[in-house]
Design an enzyme around this catalytic site. Structure first.
Site, short mmCIF file in Angstrom:
data_model
loop_
_atom_site.label_atom_id
_atom_site.label_comp_id
_atom_site.label_asym_id
_atom_site.label_seq_id
_atom_site.Cartn_x
_atom_site.Cartn_y
_atom_site.Cartn_z
N TYR A 160 99.89 55.33 33.84
CA TYR A 160 101.17 56.08 33.72
C TYR A 160 102.14 55.41 33.43
O TYR A 160 103.34 55.91 32.89
CB TYR A 160 101.27 57.07 34.99
N LYS A 167 110.08 59.22 36.59
CA LYS A 167 109.93 60.33 37.43
C LYS A 167 110.28 60.24 38.97
O LYS A 167 110.69 61.18 39.43
CB LYS A 167 108.42 60.68 37.40
#
Length: 259
Positions: A160, A167
């Site tokens: 990720y 995020k």
């Protein structure tokens, strides 16, 4: 207690949804459901190239489509102005856009470029704050603002990469926006779906492995659907969620709760 079923309705509500890319995008799932629930909508896609894929979706149901690249000066402002000119006000806003340069996304976080990190943060996080500033004056009755996050904000998820810190910043931003906009009756949430194959997620390396791991880890032993994500978003935009704000809310088949 008398149940007021109208609190679960979007009839008469007016919303702006950013980030429709194709029929698999979360923004499109939200558009379909919220339209069915009676909301009047303006939605955005990235540019004229994306419009060729999105307009065949929005046109048959009569939803207004605009282009909006938040990296281009004035385009976010123009999208909001268009929505206000068409609908007069807003009751909810959904920010479903995220992007990072592939070279930075596919590399180690410690190797990420300053420019790549900054652009990812500007597109995927700070644009939500910009959107809120533009929309809040046009929400006289309060309402909801939603962003899209992922478990990688809270845990280090293999592959990720750069989007994890971005995020995480988005989830923190959500809490601060909730604090700042609460007196105006505006509720702010980060919705955290489990992995789902969208155009944005296709840029993540080994995404098939990430989905397989989510299935194995989650109590429900499956991935969530676009409809399930849209159901949560619709609820958060109705008056039924009036007592909630500042949360990261998971819809991931329980994956986030497992060690």
């Amino acid at each position: 207690m008398t149940l007021n079923t109208s609190t679960f309705s979007l009839a008469g509500k007016k919303g702006l949804i950013l980030g429709v890319a194709n029929e698999s995008s979360i923004a499109w799932g939200c558009t379909q459901l919220m339209h069915q629930l009676g909301a009047e909508l303006v939605v955005s896609c990235l540019n004229d190239k994306a419009r060729r894929f999105v307009e065949p979706l929005t046109q048959p149901i009569g939803v207004e489509l605009v282009t909006c690249n938040v990296e281009e000066e004035g385009e976010l402002e123009a999208a909001v102005q268009h929505a206000i000119a068409r609908m007069g006000q807003l009751d909810f806003v959904i920010h479903s856009i995220a992007w990072a340069p592939l070279a930075d996304l596919h590399g180690n976080v410690i190797d990420s470029s300053s420019d790549g990190f900054s652009r990812a943060m500007a597109v995927s996080c700070h644009s939500f704050a910009r959107l809120a500033k533009l929309c809040a004056p046009h929400m006289p009755n309060g309402g909801s603002m939603l962003s899209m996050t992922y478990l990688g904000a809270d845990e280090a998820v293999p592959h990720y990469g750069l989007m994890g810190p971005v995020k995480a910043a988005l989830e923190s931003l959500t809490r601060y926006m909730a604090m700042e906009l609460g007196e105006q009756g505006i509720r702010v949430h980060a919705v955290s779906p489990g992995p789902i194959l969208t155009r944005a997620s296709s840029g993540i390396a080994s995404f098939d492995d990430l989905m397989a791991n989510a299935v194995a880890k989650s109590p429900l032993k499956r991935l969530v659907t676009l409809t399930e994500i849209a159901n949560l978003c619709a609820f958060l935009c109705t008056d039924a969620s009036s007592g909630m704000t500042g949360q990261t809310i998971y819809v991931d088949a329980g994956c986030h709760a497992m060690a």
